[in-house]
Design a protein around this motif. Structure first.
Motif, PDB file in Angstrom:
ATOM      1  N   SER A  28       0.833  -1.209   0.000  1.00 54.62           N
ATOM      2  CA  SER A  28       0.000   0.000   0.000  1.00 54.62           C
ATOM      3  C   SER A  28       0.863   1.251   0.000  1.00 54.62           C
ATOM      4  O   SER A  28       2.010   1.242   0.455  1.00 54.62           O
ATOM      5  CB  SER A  28      -0.930   0.014   1.220  1.00 54.62           C
ATOM      6  OG  SER A  28      -0.189   0.306   2.391  1.00 54.62           O
ATOM      7  N   ILE A  29       0.279   2.314  -0.488  1.00 48.12           N
ATOM      8  CA  ILE A  29       0.974   3.603  -0.472  1.00 48.12           C
ATOM      9  C   ILE A  29       1.265   4.021   0.964  1.00 48.12           C
ATOM     10  O   ILE A  29       2.310   4.602   1.243  1.00 48.12           O
ATOM     11  CB  ILE A  29       0.143   4.675  -1.224  1.00 48.12           C
ATOM     12  CG1 ILE A  29       0.382   4.541  -2.718  1.00 48.12           C
ATOM     13  CG2 ILE A  29       0.505   6.071  -0.766  1.00 48.12           C
ATOM     14  CD1 ILE A  29      -0.166   5.649  -3.567  1.00 48.12           C
ATOM     15  N   THR A  30       0.364   3.705   1.867  1.00 45.46           N
ATOM     16  CA  THR A  30       0.564   4.051   3.280  1.00 45.46           C
ATOM     17  C   THR A  30       1.811   3.373   3.830  1.00 45.46           C
ATOM     18  O   THR A  30       2.579   3.991   4.578  1.00 45.46           O
ATOM     19  CB  THR A  30      -0.678   3.652   4.106  1.00 45.46           C
ATOM     20  OG1 THR A  30      -1.832   4.251   3.518  1.00 45.46           O
ATOM     21  CG2 THR A  30      -0.552   4.100   5.539  1.00 45.46           C
ATOM     22  N   ASP A  31       2.031   2.109   3.469  1.00 44.18           N
ATOM     23  CA  ASP A  31       3.238   1.395   3.921  1.00 44.18           C
ATOM     24  C   ASP A  31       4.498   2.063   3.361  1.00 44.18           C
ATOM     25  O   ASP A  31       5.477   2.242   4.080  1.00 44.18           O
ATOM     26  CB  ASP A  31       3.206  -0.069   3.473  1.00 44.18           C
ATOM     27  CG  ASP A  31       2.185  -0.896   4.242  1.00 44.18           C
ATOM     28  OD1 ASP A  31       1.805  -0.493   5.356  1.00 44.18           O
ATOM     29  OD2 ASP A  31       1.759  -1.934   3.699  1.00 44.18           O
ATOM     30  N   GLU A  33       4.770   5.141   2.319  1.00 43.74           N
ATOM     31  CA  GLU A  33       4.866   6.469   2.935  1.00 43.74           C
ATOM     32  C   GLU A  33       5.566   6.390   4.291  1.00 43.74           C
ATOM     33  O   GLU A  33       6.473   7.171   4.570  1.00 43.74           O
ATOM     34  CB  GLU A  33       3.466   7.065   3.109  1.00 43.74           C
ATOM     35  CG  GLU A  33       3.450   8.376   3.874  1.00 43.74           C
ATOM     36  CD  GLU A  33       2.046   8.812   4.253  1.00 43.74           C
ATOM     37  OE1 GLU A  33       1.866  10.035   4.393  1.00 43.74           O
ATOM     38  OE2 GLU A  33       1.147   7.969   4.411  1.00 43.74           O
ATOM     39  N   SER A  34       5.167   5.435   5.103  1.00 47.71           N
ATOM     40  CA  SER A  34       5.764   5.341   6.443  1.00 47.71           C
ATOM     41  C   SER A  34       7.220   4.868   6.401  1.00 47.71           C
ATOM     42  O   SER A  34       8.044   5.327   7.180  1.00 47.71           O
ATOM     43  CB  SER A  34       4.929   4.431   7.340  1.00 47.71           C
ATOM     44  OG  SER A  34       4.962   3.105   6.870  1.00 47.71           O
ATOM     45  N   SER A  39       5.333  11.806   1.154  1.00 47.84           N
ATOM     46  CA  SER A  39       3.905  12.038   1.337  1.00 47.84           C
ATOM     47  C   SER A  39       3.072  11.165   0.396  1.00 47.84           C
ATOM     48  O   SER A  39       3.462  10.886  -0.741  1.00 47.84           O
ATOM     49  CB  SER A  39       3.558  13.511   1.125  1.00 47.84           C
ATOM     50  OG  SER A  39       3.405  13.807  -0.237  1.00 47.84           O
ATOM     51  N   GLU A  40       1.918  10.783   0.899  1.00 47.69           N
ATOM     52  CA  GLU A  40       1.004   9.936   0.131  1.00 47.69           C
ATOM     53  C   GLU A  40       0.577  10.620  -1.169  1.00 47.69           C
ATOM     54  O   GLU A  40       0.522   9.982  -2.221  1.00 47.69           O
ATOM     55  CB  GLU A  40      -0.222   9.610   0.989  1.00 47.69           C
ATOM     56  CG  GLU A  40      -1.125   8.578   0.389  1.00 47.69           C
ATOM     57  CD  GLU A  40      -2.204   8.131   1.366  1.00 47.69           C
ATOM     58  OE1 GLU A  40      -3.309   7.821   0.873  1.00 47.69           O
ATOM     59  OE2 GLU A  40      -1.949   8.090   2.580  1.00 47.69           O
ATOM     60  N   ARG A  41       0.308  11.906  -1.104  1.00 42.88           N
ATOM     61  CA  ARG A  41      -0.121  12.641  -2.315  1.00 42.88           C
ATOM     62  C   ARG A  41       0.981  12.636  -3.374  1.00 42.88           C
ATOM     63  O   ARG A  41       0.709  12.486  -4.559  1.00 42.88           O
ATOM     64  CB  ARG A  41      -0.512  14.069  -1.952  1.00 42.88           C
ATOM     65  CG  ARG A  41      -1.835  14.122  -1.213  1.00 42.88           C
ATOM     66  CD  ARG A  41      -2.231  15.506  -0.881  1.00 42.88           C
ATOM     67  NE  ARG A  41      -2.341  16.320  -2.092  1.00 42.88           N
ATOM     68  CZ  ARG A  41      -2.639  17.591  -2.102  1.00 42.88           C
ATOM     69  NH1 ARG A  41      -2.848  18.220  -0.973  1.00 42.88           N
ATOM     70  NH2 ARG A  41      -2.712  18.261  -3.227  1.00 42.88           N
ATOM     71  N   LEU A  43       3.421  10.399  -3.644  1.00 44.45           N
ATOM     72  CA  LEU A  43       3.532   9.020  -4.131  1.00 44.45           C
ATOM     73  C   LEU A  43       2.448   8.712  -5.157  1.00 44.45           C
ATOM     74  O   LEU A  43       2.707   8.054  -6.162  1.00 44.45           O
ATOM     75  CB  LEU A  43       3.454   8.024  -2.967  1.00 44.45           C
ATOM     76  CG  LEU A  43       4.704   7.876  -2.125  1.00 44.45           C
ATOM     77  CD1 LEU A  43       4.408   7.063  -0.878  1.00 44.45           C
ATOM     78  CD2 LEU A  43       5.825   7.238  -2.924  1.00 44.45           C
ATOM     79  N   GLU A  44       1.235   9.177  -4.899  1.00 37.73           N
ATOM     80  CA  GLU A  44       0.145   8.935  -5.842  1.00 37.73           C
ATOM     81  C   GLU A  44       0.461   9.544  -7.207  1.00 37.73           C
ATOM     82  O   GLU A  44       0.199   8.934  -8.240  1.00 37.73           O
ATOM     83  CB  GLU A  44      -1.173   9.492  -5.293  1.00 37.73           C
ATOM     84  CG  GLU A  44      -1.739   8.659  -4.170  1.00 37.73           C
ATOM     85  CD  GLU A  44      -2.924   9.314  -3.470  1.00 37.73           C
ATOM     86  OE1 GLU A  44      -3.206  10.513  -3.730  1.00 37.73           O
ATOM     87  OE2 GLU A  44      -3.553   8.634  -2.650  1.00 37.73           O
ATOM     88  N   GLY A  65      -3.020  -2.321  -3.519  1.00 36.92           N
ATOM     89  CA  GLY A  65      -1.819  -1.505  -3.447  1.00 36.92           C
ATOM     90  C   GLY A  65      -1.103  -1.553  -4.785  1.00 36.92           C
ATOM     91  O   GLY A  65      -1.726  -1.652  -5.832  1.00 36.92           O
TER      92      GLY A  65
END
Length: 138
Positions: A28-31, A33-34, A39-41, A43-44, A65
């Motif tokens: 996932s992008i959240t993974d 990102e951390s 930032s998630e934005r 990465l998107e 993901g």
């Protein structure tokens, strides 16, 4: 010459996907990102371009993901740079129309050698190579 943040962060994100690569489990992008502190934005935006150009695939759903479209040993840094940066230009006189000073320029061969050296390193280095090199340094 300096590579953009887009290319440096995009490569970091792809390396995270490469570290986790098994060919079927998305990350996932959240993974990402951390782990990479991107930032998630941002990465998107990067992943939209990387997916459009075929370096990654997206998986929808609750366990969705992103994952690499090919094995890490099959994706070169040159491909990543080309997608995110475009053509790396060492000197304007090497690209586009013929330089009017080409025959009188003592530095032209230097620029050509430099461009070719960079191209060779990028083409011959895969995501897997970068991970393995990093792991050896630990």
């Amino acid at each position: 010459m300096k590579l953009s943040t887009k290319t440096r962060y995009g490569l970091r994100a792809l390396l995270e996907l490469a570290r986790q690569y098994d060919g079927r489990t998305p990350l996932s992008i959240t993974d990402i990102e951390s782990k990479e502190n991107i930032s998630e934005r941002y990465l998107e935006q990067l992943f939209l371009k990387l997916r459009r150009d075929g370096l990654i695939e997206s998986v929808r759903g609750p366990q969705g993901g992103y994952l690499l479209s090919r094995a890490p040993m099959e994706i070169t840094v040159a491909e990543v740079v080309e997608v995110l940066e475009g053509n790396i230009q060492i000197a304007d006189c090497l690209e586009g129309p013929e330089c009017m000073r080409e025959s009188a320029c003592p530095a032209r061969k230097l620029w050509l050698r430099l461009r070719d050296s960079i191209d060779n390193v990028l083409v011959s280095t895969t995501l897997k190579d970068l991970i393995e090199d990093h792991d050896l340094q630990k």
